[in-house]
Scaffold this motif. Sequence first.
Motif, mmCIF file in Angstrom:
data_model
loop_
_atom_site.group_PDB
_atom_site.id
_atom_site.type_symbol
_atom_site.label_atom_id
_atom_site.label_comp_id
_atom_site.label_asym_id
_atom_site.label_seq_id
_atom_site.Cartn_x
_atom_site.Cartn_y
_atom_site.Cartn_z
ATOM 1 N N ARG A 1 0.977 -1.074 0.249
ATOM 2 C CA ARG A 1 0.213 -0.013 -0.036
ATOM 3 C C ARG A 1 0.812 1.238 0.001
ATOM 4 N N GLY A 2 1.982 1.290 0.827
ATOM 5 C CA GLY A 2 2.991 2.201 0.858
ATOM 6 C C GLY A 2 3.443 2.566 -0.569
ATOM 7 N N VAL A 3 3.716 1.399 -1.402
ATOM 8 C CA VAL A 3 4.237 1.455 -2.932
ATOM 9 C C VAL A 3 3.238 2.494 -3.514
ATOM 10 N N ALA A 4 1.962 1.961 -3.547
ATOM 11 C CA ALA A 4 0.589 2.570 -4.170
ATOM 12 C C ALA A 4 0.571 3.981 -4.052
ATOM 13 N N ILE A 5 0.839 4.498 -2.777
ATOM 14 C CA ILE A 5 0.504 5.733 -2.442
ATOM 15 C C ILE A 5 1.731 6.716 -2.838
ATOM 16 N N LEU A 6 2.878 6.136 -2.620
ATOM 17 C CA LEU A 6 3.903 6.929 -3.348
ATOM 18 C C LEU A 6 3.743 7.269 -4.869
ATOM 19 N N ARG A 7 3.294 6.227 -5.535
ATOM 20 C CA ARG A 7 2.932 6.242 -6.959
ATOM 21 C C ARG A 7 1.772 7.264 -7.257
ATOM 22 N N TYR A 8 0.716 7.153 -6.449
ATOM 23 C CA TYR A 8 -0.473 8.149 -6.546
ATOM 24 C C TYR A 8 -0.011 9.397 -6.495
ATOM 25 N N TYR A 9 0.932 9.789 -5.403
ATOM 26 C CA TYR A 9 1.025 11.427 -5.153
ATOM 27 C C TYR A 9 2.248 11.696 -6.051
ATOM 28 N N ALA B 1 -5.389 15.855 0.483
ATOM 29 C CA ALA B 1 -4.179 16.280 1.121
ATOM 30 C C ALA B 1 -3.570 17.560 0.641
ATOM 31 N N ILE B 2 -3.923 18.085 -0.471
ATOM 32 C CA ILE B 2 -3.417 19.090 -0.847
ATOM 33 C C ILE B 2 -3.921 20.390 -0.186
ATOM 34 N N GLU B 3 -5.043 20.437 0.617
ATOM 35 C CA GLU B 3 -5.698 21.278 1.431
ATOM 36 C C GLU B 3 -4.835 21.557 2.658
ATOM 37 N N PHE B 4 -4.341 20.667 3.130
ATOM 38 C CA PHE B 4 -3.346 20.859 4.381
ATOM 39 C C PHE B 4 -1.951 21.254 4.207
ATOM 40 N N PHE B 5 -1.291 20.509 2.926
ATOM 41 C CA PHE B 5 -0.126 20.862 2.869
ATOM 42 C C PHE B 5 0.428 22.045 1.917
ATOM 43 N N PHE C 1 0.857 1.630 11.976
ATOM 44 C CA PHE C 1 0.938 1.556 10.500
ATOM 45 C C PHE C 1 2.256 2.362 10.389
ATOM 46 N N PRO C 2 3.323 1.492 10.405
ATOM 47 C CA PRO C 2 4.618 2.404 10.518
ATOM 48 C C PRO C 2 5.015 2.564 8.817
ATOM 49 N N VAL C 3 4.528 1.970 8.077
ATOM 50 C CA VAL C 3 4.888 2.552 6.532
ATOM 51 C C VAL C 3 3.772 3.146 5.924
ATOM 52 N N ALA C 4 2.488 2.629 5.862
ATOM 53 C CA ALA C 4 1.402 3.551 5.133
ATOM 54 C C ALA C 4 1.245 4.947 5.783
ATOM 55 N N ILE C 5 0.989 5.029 7.121
ATOM 56 C CA ILE C 5 0.626 6.216 7.876
ATOM 57 C C ILE C 5 1.763 7.387 7.314
ATOM 58 N N PRO C 6 3.147 7.093 7.481
ATOM 59 C CA PRO C 6 4.259 7.729 7.355
ATOM 60 C C PRO C 6 4.116 8.372 6.038
ATOM 61 N N ILE C 7 4.160 7.529 5.084
ATOM 62 C CA ILE C 7 4.058 7.748 3.672
ATOM 63 C C ILE C 7 2.987 8.525 3.107
ATOM 64 N N TRP C 8 1.816 8.114 3.726
ATOM 65 C CA TRP C 8 0.510 8.924 3.294
ATOM 66 C C TRP C 8 0.735 10.436 3.804
ATOM 67 N N LYS C 9 1.656 10.887 4.606
ATOM 68 C CA LYS C 9 1.879 12.380 4.955
ATOM 69 C C LYS C 9 3.022 12.583 4.388
ATOM 70 N N ILE C 10 4.118 12.012 4.298
ATOM 71 C CA ILE C 10 5.307 12.439 3.504
ATOM 72 C C ILE C 10 5.347 12.640 2.326
ATOM 73 N N ALA C 11 4.498 11.656 1.491
ATOM 74 C CA ALA C 11 4.372 11.694 -0.126
ATOM 75 C C ALA C 11 3.736 13.054 -0.521
ATOM 76 N N PRO C 12 2.574 13.488 0.039
ATOM 77 C CA PRO C 12 1.890 14.678 -0.604
ATOM 78 C C PRO C 12 2.665 15.835 -0.039
ATOM 79 N N ALA C 13 3.302 15.980 1.213
ATOM 80 C CA ALA C 13 4.025 17.106 1.539
ATOM 81 C C ALA C 13 5.165 17.189 0.638
ATOM 82 N N LEU C 14 5.947 16.206 0.265
ATOM 83 C CA LEU C 14 6.992 16.428 -0.733
ATOM 84 C C LEU C 14 6.591 17.010 -2.114
ATOM 85 N N VAL C 15 5.473 16.337 -2.547
ATOM 86 C CA VAL C 15 5.199 16.431 -4.103
ATOM 87 C C VAL C 15 4.587 17.885 -4.371
#
Length: 488
Positions: free
Chosen positions: A111-119, A474-478, A158-172
């Motif tokens: 799921r973390g892989v998919a989140i990275l690709r989505y963002y 996510a864009i609304e917060f970041f 959720f030590p992979v999914a939750i950090p990634i769904w925060k980090i990925a949009p923040a970065l992009v």
Amino acid sequence: MSAFAGGQTYLNYINGEWTAAAAGKTVPSINPARPHEVVGYVPASDRSDLDRAVAAAKAALRPWRKLSGAARGDILFKAAAALERRADEIAETMTREMGKTLPEAKGETLRGVAILRYYAGEGMRRIGDVIPSTDSEALMFTTRVPLGVVGVIAPWNFPVAIPIWKIAPALVYGNTVVLKPAQETAVTAVKVVECLAEAGIPAGVLNLVCGSGSVIGQGLAEHPDVNGITFTGSNQVGKRVGQAALARGAKYQLEMGGKNPIIIAADADLDQAVEATISGGLRSTGQKCTATSRVIVMRDVYEPFKAKLLDTIASIQVGDGLDPDVWMGPCANKQQLDTVLGYIQKGLSEGAALLAGGGRPSDPALAEGFYVQPTVFDNVSPGMAIAREEIFGPVLALIPVDTLEEAIATANDSEFGLSASVYTRDIGAVLAFIQEMDAGLVRINAETAGVELQAPFGGMKQSSSHSREQGQAAIEFFTSVKTVFVKS
């Protein structure tokens, strides 16, 4: 072949370099299935380490935000490929650190892989609108700009999914990040950050600082150079984080607790409802913010539902999450085990009837680990602690009701409002549930746990700060909206 190497010392990642804590201190990350086993040693960082990470993130912000969204997204695509290559290793590390079964850990990693690709794709999507101006010779439009330095405080469940769904949009969206992972799963966090480092993320854009919540987490919330904080965890800690951010005018996003109900209507498919109740309430040992906790059942089907539920729970095998025959692993740490056992005692003292579980497993082979039995209470009234307070463990409270109206009222009788579900074939009941249920996520004929990565996620009432994570929300917060007026 296992890639596990126990006892290794892991480092912080600051300004593109792997570095020990300034004070040289480490703490062990242990296996909750076998607490004598050290998964790895992680830094016990202090405020000086945090200050260096924030300074690096601040220095890296300008060049990072000047890159195109497509260029930032390309790094996330490369990170997704690296994470996918290491999925087995990272999933095994997760199971060893926090106990969830290996299939669940593998699913989360993918799921973390998919989140990275989505963002990564978000870097190519629109970030504004053209707005007609009253001046016919002017152009007016909106664009979005990053917040700046974002602090990410992530939980252990959720030590992979939750950090990634925060980090990925923040970065992009052009922010730089300082990640504070949970100490219990810091080794997993290191491996996730390694994937981003391998992808070529510039120095300072992503930093990892391991340490206690009271030092590093609170330090992020209070730091004058951190522009936004995104937090997932308990209500008690989340409110402290929010108050610290508010006091200095920083933007904050809190995803906190839940006491999630499932309603079983008289016309429900009981086999499906039982499966959903068990999966939603007991997978990951009940350690999900969206886990089913309150099981609200119409009296017409209460006894047959209860019989099917108990029959299925009796077959659940508890044990080490690396064992392919095990369905439910241990609690993530000793504190969580003690919390769950304490709530079981509260349920008994308040007069609830124990139908299943209620303590530690009797198997001597499990005596060392932080194991608890899947537990079911009957005769639960809505005012009991086990029906009102978040347990974060494999404990189900059965509550009988007479009507759908009573069921929805009972479900809404909570300070939380994260997730809720109903099992029914009646379209009228479905529409009433959707309209009247006070929860950020409502699911029909599906378990309470789980949300798709492209959909907004967040709660109502005390479950969140009323913002939303994941998906395009996510864009609304970041980011912040900037209105532009152009005239020649």
